[in-house]
Design an enzyme around this catalytic site. Sequence first.
Site, short mmCIF file in Angstrom:
data_model
loop_
_atom_site.label_atom_id
_atom_site.label_comp_id
_atom_site.label_asym_id
_atom_site.label_seq_id
_atom_site.Cartn_x
_atom_site.Cartn_y
_atom_site.Cartn_z
N GLY A 190 -8.93 -1.64 -2.76
CA GLY A 190 -8.08 -2.83 -2.81
C GLY A 190 -8.83 -4.11 -2.53
CE LYS A 226 -4.68 3.13 -11.54
NZ LYS A 226 -3.61 3.08 -12.57
CB ALA A 227 -12.02 4.32 -11.13
CG ASP A 261 -10.66 6.19 3.98
OD1 ASP A 261 -10.20 5.26 3.28
OD2 ASP A 261 -9.98 7.17 4.34
CG ASP A 319 -5.32 -1.61 6.50
OD1 ASP A 319 -4.77 -2.72 6.48
OD2 ASP A 319 -5.01 -0.67 5.75
CG MET A 350 -0.75 -5.33 4.43
SD MET A 350 -2.00 -5.44 3.13
CE MET A 350 -0.93 -5.65 1.68
NE ARG A 373 0.39 2.42 2.89
CZ ARG A 373 0.26 2.29 1.57
NH1 ARG A 373 -0.08 3.33 0.83
NH2 ARG A 373 0.47 1.14 0.98
CB VAL A 426 -0.21 -13.71 1.58
CG1 VAL A 426 0.65 -14.32 0.49
CG2 VAL A 426 0.64 -13.19 2.72
NE ARG A 445 -4.28 -5.36 -0.02
CZ ARG A 445 -5.20 -4.51 0.52
NH1 ARG A 445 -6.48 -4.73 0.34
NH2 ARG A 445 -4.82 -3.47 1.20
#
Lengths: 367, 367, 367, 367
Positions: free
Chosen positions: B15, B78-79, B114, B138, B180, B182, B284, B286
């Site tokens: 991200g 996603k790659a 990670d 994060d 944010m 998670r 906002v 990130r």
Amino acid sequence: MNSASFRVGILTGGGDCPGLNAVIRAVAKSLMLQHDAEIIGIRDGFQGLIERHVEPLEYVDVSGILTRGGTILGASNKANPFSYYRRGNADVSAEALKTYQGLGLDGLVTIGGDGTMSIAHRLAEMGMNIVGVPKTIDNDLVGTDETFGFDTAVSIATDAMDRIHTTAQSHHRVMVVETMGRYAGWIALHAGTASGADIILIPEIDYDVEEVARVCQTREDSGQRFTIIAIAEGATPVGGEMAVRERIEDSPDPLRLGGIGNMLAHDLKDRVTSAVRTTILGHVQRGGSPTAYDRNLSTTFGAMAAKMMADGQFGRMVAYQNGGFTSVPLSDVADKTRTVGLDNPLLRSALAVGTSFGQKDLSNIKS
Amino acid sequence: MNSASFRVGILTGGGDCPGLNAVIRAVAKSLMLQHDAEIIGIRDGFQGLIERHVEPLEYVDVSGILTRGGTILGASNKANPFSYYRRGNADVSAEALKTYQGLGLDGLVTIGGDGTMSIAHRLAEMGMNIVGVPKTIDNDLVGTDETFGFDTAVSIATDAMDRIHTTAQSHHRVMVVETMGRYAGWIALHAGTASGADIILIPEIDYDVEEVARVCQTREDSGQRFTIIAIAEGATPVGGEMAVRERIEDSPDPLRLGGIGNMLAHDLKDRVTSAVRTTILGHVQRGGSPTAYDRNLSTTFGAMAAKMMADGQFGRMVAYQNGGFTSVPLSDVADKTRTVGLDNPLLRSALAVGTSFGQKDLSNIKS
Amino acid sequence: MNSASFRVGILTGGGDCPGLNAVIRAVAKSLMLQHDAEIIGIRDGFQGLIERHVEPLEYVDVSGILTRGGTILGASNKANPFSYYRRGNADVSAEALKTYQGLGLDGLVTIGGDGTMSIAHRLAEMGMNIVGVPKTIDNDLVGTDETFGFDTAVSIATDAMDRIHTTAQSHHRVMVVETMGRYAGWIALHAGTASGADIILIPEIDYDVEEVARVCQTREDSGQRFTIIAIAEGATPVGGEMAVRERIEDSPDPLRLGGIGNMLAHDLKDRVTSAVRTTILGHVQRGGSPTAYDRNLSTTFGAMAAKMMADGQFGRMVAYQNGGFTSVPLSDVADKTRTVGLDNPLLRSALAVGTSFGQKDLSNIKS
Amino acid sequence: MNSASFRVGILTGGGDCPGLNAVIRAVAKSLMLQHDAEIIGIRDGFQGLIERHVEPLEYVDVSGILTRGGTILGASNKANPFSYYRRGNADVSAEALKTYQGLGLDGLVTIGGDGTMSIAHRLAEMGMNIVGVPKTIDNDLVGTDETFGFDTAVSIATDAMDRIHTTAQSHHRVMVVETMGRYAGWIALHAGTASGADIILIPEIDYDVEEVARVCQTREDSGQRFTIIAIAEGATPVGGEMAVRERIEDSPDPLRLGGIGNMLAHDLKDRVTSAVRTTILGHVQRGGSPTAYDRNLSTTFGAMAAKMMADGQFGRMVAYQNGGFTSVPLSDVADKTRTVGLDNPLLRSALAVGTSFGQKDLSNIKS
């Protein structure tokens, strides 16, 4: 309270708005310094007037508050003397008048939006000497071209969109950003234009989701692999507000909804190849320290309200029109909304530089 | 491409994160100036490595990007070469290796979290010379005490909470602000403490809604007529994540839900007398220009990665530990999460100044 | 260059100003999208016109520049075709015309201040089709109520004064803050009022140092142990500019001087009991990303200049007057200065809330 | 004052520094909430201790001050009990002790820099129970790797340099920006690196003006037509401080001097072809609201000082070392300066990405 020859009350009604304290300071300092007036702060909007929750404001109380967000007087969104929520919506305006008279007020400055001005107008008809100061971050009050708080809200929304821009660009996203503006698109238009949004959706122009998707996809196909959409919370798709309600109630995935920004993102998901993300800016737009622009607008409005109070120009609201300061009757302001016109120079400029308003042409629109 | 003796690839995974461009600049400039290296930019993370979507980076390409948000290389969340979404989740790592070899790369700098480090570790085992640079707003990567982007995210969230503070105070509200985070509560803890939040709810400590309501009400009863609650998106009530899911599915008013912040507000509504409002800060946090702190952390990480690349220290990630710069094996970092410990000095300080973590005592907690 | 039917040049003259790129973008995008025009960027102001240093601007060149400070075209403060510093101040206007004609330009957009408009006016008389866009952070151009860059300069100066305020207050200082504004006091007035400066000194009102000292001392004696003084670089004490020059030349301690801010601090030192400190804001006021307000003013000015160019309205400058957009002849603007009038609403409001302008009364003043 | 079992004084010494109020709040709230302590605020640093100018701090006094610049207690730069400027520099430490004893203090928290710690150390030897909290925007205190206020100062200086960057670039200037830092180059190094300064000049490395000019000219010759120079106020040319003084006294154009930034600009004027401009950032670097980072550092330092006070760990200063919080004896801190080492990772990284430190190589330097 002392025996000052001139005693003026002041209250702040409605939602939060950067610049409230700057107005309070300007009204109070002007009246104290130029007319040796005594200032009575009324707590929590009309609630304090109804329940006689008041306190004298000294010079020191209004010093150093120019730059602070919020209101030192407190505010209430709900306290209407003609339908008071704490008394089963009864008309308790007589109690408000009793407080006014009991305090020996020579006048009352009411800072607020169209709801506040509407109440102020009715109280003025009952005999109170009232001067109104226009307040709304949405900039949608009639009678004045500008309201304090708007420039701050636009600045905050623009900063947020600037940040979102870099993510959209790097990560090839369609980013939907929902701004405030239930009845008018001023914030979405100004912040959207200032941050270079590709699409701006406002309540004044129903958007066609197919056209919105087409613009996103055209950008993507031409190598600009991202799109920023600014949408006012009051924007609606072609078919109107009813369609929104029905859509939300029937939604198979209601958790994803919860605002027009989310609904638009939901609708775009299957129509564009990029991932779509939503941000709802929310309350950050109406808090915190005002911009320099709003501080000065607030100070000028406040000083002018003080002068009108001293000059006995009651039943009117200070206003900014055609580049100059003036005033308008409270009755002209009450319960009306000023929307973005299609001939608005910024809207026209946005169109010229390629911003889409979600309709292929703008001939078929509301305002 | 010319015949430079030393050719290094660089990619950004995952991200968006403020500071990515600062790292790219530092890696590239250091290797160009000190080792006359040729730098190959790989587009959109591992996707560019798989599909050989690359371009040489010249000095001018990495000049002037220090302060810009996003990544000039593009990124993909996603790659994954070992399970590639564009080929039915097939293992296409051989193609990634082919690109690496075909380009004649002497090494590859991978900037990411990670997930990226986990992939990098496996690619390193296939023979690529990899140096990793830790990236996540994060701040929850193991092996390093700090990651760039975190200070910027905290600053943005703090600014937002500062603004919301004035509204809460003036309008007597309980304001819930969802940040944010998670899996770890770093942003909520740091931004909450920095803005003086009264309650901070983080994934590491399940919150008891009754205790949260009690704190709000105690404040209100004692005359402090507002409460600010910072809540990480990954926070959960006592009873855990399952309870959240069930609650949301059974909700009679699903529109009001849509995130833990909304769920908490919903739960508080009937337990406190003040009105409750939610703001979800979202994307906002990130995007946009990094803080001075993050720019310097990024530059130092980047220069250090370049040095490790030149020195042949492969298979490792640069890291910041105990106030100094070092490196750790990629395998130590992959697929782990660093959470806030109960002995964290800031958490302890927040407790000392009266911040609640949503539990009457902290003996009954997870971490 | 291709054979577009419509070819327009654009240049930026004079000092730096936030919003230049936003104007360039709006002019170029509007003309490209609506008139399929070809845009020629002229480098470094009139220097590029004289020396034919030009380059075509493509759509991608003007994308993403809205929020950036500076000018992508470069600028020169000194390049006047009628007295060119690189050719012994010779009149080389014929060469400028030759470039204009040689490029096959249908028109030229000149973005600049009164010097630029003066040159533009003379070039228009030689036959060039010119539309001017007003630019100055000082806001002192005649013919328009507002210029882009001003709101940004005021915001920056206000932020700085906000910071200085806390130090003054904690450390009991008289703080002198020198803003830009050589001929007019707009920035000092607006930033001073926005940050609650106690004394504002502008070129339009000669200040009496004894009166300034008296205000500082009165504040101190009444327990407000600090004073903030905003002073425009062009302000002068009673006795005028000559007095300043003489004072500086005769100073026994010349090192402490070096600007009117330093001179005022020097003069106050022996007249007040608090320590006195000076800050000269300088170049930070004219660089960096424009405010949302200035971005929108720039975009509207730019789109309007494009329309005037397309409509053949040459020899005029776009302008903002009485709340609306219009245009004025270039000849009306050249070599004049718009100063702050004594009837200015903000100046009057500042007086009302207790700000001093360095004279016991304002009857004895210049403007 | 009531009969609380535990009574602690607090004072702030030295110059202004963002985060002072955050420390006061954390000390006071922690001691009140956890130890039911009574807090005595001592006005204007040691001056209040000498002259018994004190006031009890209630909980409400320290609420809402976390984000505010300055110090609610006031400060004095000059008040040294061992050489008191208001009594002909007499030793009045006995009076300070008398106040301490008269107030029945169990301890005293002193927030300040090396001067304050030096005084605190001597007062501790006289029997006061003292815990120190390190404060300096310059970050040059020994015993701690970080001091609050530094991150804010760096952020402000970085913002300013970002703005100046765009002007330098558009207008082809050499821009000299003077930051604070009399004895150490921390601010210049960190802000210079964060904003991408091309040359950074710090007290630790004497600069060679010929080398500085050479770097400027090389950039210009290679097409990068601007240079940004960050210079700490304490930087000196080869030949040292004496040379600076002599130069200034002998200057034929003294008005242009007035700080090392101006002197450097003067020296460069004839050595480079671009125009040279100076900005002296000054007091803005030490005022206003602290960054999130500094707020949290302040809060942690404050809570820790409270704990040490409660635990009876006197005669020590809280500190941050190697990524963890600890404490050091006051005697270790007094009258020393922590400078930037040549092995500093950020300095090494800056070198790697091409920043010059004003010497062709760094082998011939001071620290």
